[in-house]
Design a protein around this motif. Structure first.
Motif, PDB file in Angstrom:
ATOM      1  N   THR A   1       0.999  -1.240   0.071  1.00 17.82           N
ATOM      2  CA  THR A   1      -0.123   0.135  -0.106  1.00 17.82           C
ATOM      3  C   THR A   1       0.671   1.164  -0.029  1.00 17.82           C
ATOM      4  O   THR A   1       0.600   2.589   0.380  1.00 17.82           O
ATOM      5  CB  THR A   1      -1.275   0.262   0.962  1.00 17.82           C
ATOM      6  N   THR A   2       2.225   1.438   0.011  1.00 14.32           N
ATOM      7  CA  THR A   2       3.054   2.457  -0.095  1.00 14.32           C
ATOM      8  C   THR A   2       2.587   2.874  -1.194  1.00 14.32           C
ATOM      9  O   THR A   2       2.573   2.506  -2.295  1.00 14.32           O
ATOM     10  CB  THR A   2       3.815   1.551  -0.063  1.00 14.32           C
ATOM     11  N   LEU A   3       2.929   4.759  -1.788  1.00 17.69           N
ATOM     12  CA  LEU A   3       2.682   5.747  -2.322  1.00 17.69           C
ATOM     13  C   LEU A   3       3.846   4.846  -3.762  1.00 17.69           C
ATOM     14  O   LEU A   3       2.975   5.060  -4.698  1.00 17.69           O
ATOM     15  CB  LEU A   3       2.499   6.451  -2.153  1.00 17.69           C
ATOM     16  N   ALA A   4       5.352   4.974  -3.763  1.00 24.34           N
ATOM     17  CA  ALA A   4       6.352   4.870  -4.471  1.00 24.34           C
ATOM     18  C   ALA A   4       5.810   3.890  -4.911  1.00 24.34           C
ATOM     19  O   ALA A   4       6.498   3.231  -4.217  1.00 24.34           O
ATOM     20  CB  ALA A   4       7.431   6.257  -3.682  1.00 24.34           C
TER      21      ALA A   4
ATOM     22  N   ALA B   1       4.892  13.723  -6.761  1.00 28.14           N
ATOM     23  CA  ALA B   1       5.795  14.347  -5.933  1.00 28.14           C
ATOM     24  C   ALA B   1       6.774  13.133  -5.363  1.00 28.14           C
ATOM     25  O   ALA B   1       7.650  13.451  -5.040  1.00 28.14           O
ATOM     26  CB  ALA B   1       5.443  15.043  -5.211  1.00 28.14           C
ATOM     27  N   ILE B   2       6.298  11.824  -4.937  1.00 33.02           N
ATOM     28  CA  ILE B   2       6.102  10.638  -4.286  1.00 33.02           C
ATOM     29  C   ILE B   2       6.871   9.233  -5.598  1.00 33.02           C
ATOM     30  O   ILE B   2       5.975   8.607  -5.564  1.00 33.02           O
ATOM     31  CB  ILE B   2       5.253  10.122  -3.387  1.00 33.02           C
ATOM     32  N   VAL B   3       8.267   9.724  -5.105  1.00 31.51           N
ATOM     33  CA  VAL B   3       8.988   8.810  -6.728  1.00 31.51           C
ATOM     34  C   VAL B   3       9.654   7.819  -6.115  1.00 31.51           C
ATOM     35  O   VAL B   3      10.139   8.178  -4.478  1.00 31.51           O
ATOM     36  CB  VAL B   3      10.310   9.520  -7.797  1.00 31.51           C
ATOM     37  N   SER B   4       9.603   7.061  -6.804  1.00 27.66           N
ATOM     38  CA  SER B   4      10.399   5.729  -5.973  1.00 27.66           C
ATOM     39  C   SER B   4      12.184   5.913  -6.452  1.00 27.66           C
ATOM     40  O   SER B   4      12.416   6.705  -7.160  1.00 27.66           O
ATOM     41  CB  SER B   4      10.849   4.369  -7.342  1.00 27.66           C
TER      42      SER B   4
END
Length: 317
Positions: A157-160, A235-238
Motif C-alpha cells: 500500500t505504499t505510495l511509491a 512528487a512521491i517517487v521511487s
C-alpha cells in the motif's frame, strides 16, 4: 612439453641458418623434431576424438515431474545426467524434460515415449553455450527450497512503486523497457527520465507497470536514471535506477548474435525462452531478461523456478 619441443626446433633451425659454422648433430636435431611432430599429431587426434564423443552425448538440463529413461529397465532421470545416444525417455502426466542432444537443446512436455538421437538435431554453437548456464541454475534450484516467488504478485500500500528493472542494466540503441511493481487501485503511473546530472529530460505516462521507450540518436552510449510515481502522488517517487543505452555498433553486434540464437532455439518453446533469457543476462541486458522471465511465468510455469533462480543470481552479482 610439446610447446617447448617446438620452440627448441624453431630456435635450432634459426641458429643453423644464421650460424653455418656451428657444428650441430643434425640427425639428433631432426629426430627430436620428428618426435615432437608425432606427439602433436597424436594429441590433436585425441582432442578430435574427444570432441566428437562429447558431441554424441545427451545431457539432461531440466527434469520436472516423472521422467524416466530406459536401460534394461525404466530409471528416473536426474538433472545433469548423461544419457547414451539413442536413449528412450518416457514422460508421465504433468512432466517436462529439456535435453542437450549433441549441442542442440530439445524439450518434451507431453506424456509419451520418445527416442532421442543426436543425429536427429543440427549442432548449435550458441545453444550449447547458454545451456550450460541453465544446467547450473537447474541444479541450484533443485538443491534449494522452492521460493514460490513471482514478479508482479506483490501486494502493498505504499505510495511509491518499487522498481523491478535492475540497476546498471543495458538497453539496445533503439528502445528500452522499464518495469516496476504494480500498486492496487492505481490506474496511471508517471515515469521520470533523468540524465547523469539529474536533469529531467522526459516524463512518460503508463497505465500498466511497464513501458517501452523509443530512444533518439543523441541518447546513444549514455547513462540515464529513471524513477516512478503514481499520477495521484507525482512528487512521491521511487528510488532512481541507473541504466545505459548502448551505441548503434554494439547494438548491431549483439542483435546479430541474438538472431543466430533465435534461429537455433525456437523462442516459442520453454527451453528457447530460457536460452534467450540467459543471452540477455549474459550481456547485462537485464530489462529484456526480465521481460522474458515474465513470459516464462505466463507460458512455462514448470521451468519458472530455474528461470527465476538464474535471473536473481545474475542481478545480485
Amino acid at each position: 612439453n610439446l610447446s617447448q619441443l617446438f620452440l627448441f626446433c624453431f630456435h635450432q633451425q634459426a641458429f643453423i641458418k644464421f650460424n653455418t659454422s656451428y657444428d650441430l648433430n643434425r640427425n639428433h636435431y631432426d629426430k627430436i623434431c620428428k618426435i615432437s611432430a608425432y606427439l602433436v599429431m597424436r594429441a590433436l587426434s585425441f582432442i578430435l576424438l574427444l570432441s566428437v564423443a562429447l558431441c554424441q552425448e545427451i545431457k539432461v538440463l531440466i527434469a520436472k515431474g516423472r521422467v524416466e529413461y530406459f536401460d534394461n529397465a525404466w530409471h528416473k532421470v536426474g538433472i545433469g545426467q548423461v544419457l547414451k545416444d539413442g536413449t528412450t525417455v518416457r514422460l508421465h502426466d504433468s512432466s517436462y524434460v529439456a535435453l542437450i542432444a549433441g549441442r542442440k537443446a530439445v524439450e518434451f512436455k507431453k506424456p509419451g515415449v520418445y527416442r532421442v538421437a543426436v543425429s536427429d538435431y543440427k549442432p548449435s554453437i550458441y545453444t550449447s553455450k547458454y545451456s550450460g548456464y541453465i544446467l547450473n541454475q537447474a541444479i541450484a534450484s533443485g538443491s534449494s527450497r522452492r521460493t514460490g516467488k513471482t514478479l508482479g504478485a506483490v501486494s502493498r500500500t505504499t505510495l511509491a512503486p518499487i522498481v523491478y528493472t535492475p540497476p546498471n542494466t543495458k538497453f539496445f540503441a533503439d528502445s528500452i523497457v522499464l518495469s516496476w511493481e504494480r500498486i492496487p487501485n492505481v490506474s496511471r503511473y508517471l515515469v521520470y527520465i533523468k540524465d547523469e546530472h539529474g536533469q529531467n529530460i522526459d516524463t512518460l505516462s503508463s497505465e500498466t507497470n511497464e513501458i517501452s521507450y523509443k530512444t533518439t540518436p543523441n541518447q546513444h552510449s549514455r547513462r540515464y536514471y529513471f524513477s516512478v510515481a503514481t499520477e495521484r502522488y507525482p512528487a512521491i517517487v521511487s528510488t532512481p535506477v541507473g541504466f545505459t543505452i548502448l551505441g548503434v555498433q554494439e547494438t548491431d553486434s549483439l542483435k546479430e548474435a541474438l538472431s543466430c540464437l533465435m534461429y537455433e532455439a525456437d523462442p516459442q518453446t520453454c527451453i528457447g525462452r530460457l536460452l534467450l533469457m540467459e543471452f540477455f543476462i549474459d550481456h547485462q541486458l537485464y530489462g529484456y531478461g526480465l521481460k522474458m522471465l515474465k513470459d516464462i511465468l505466463l507460458h512455462c510455469p514448470l521451468v519458472y523456478e530455474e528461470a527465476y533462480t538464474s535471473y536473481l543470481s545474475a542481478i545480485r552479482r
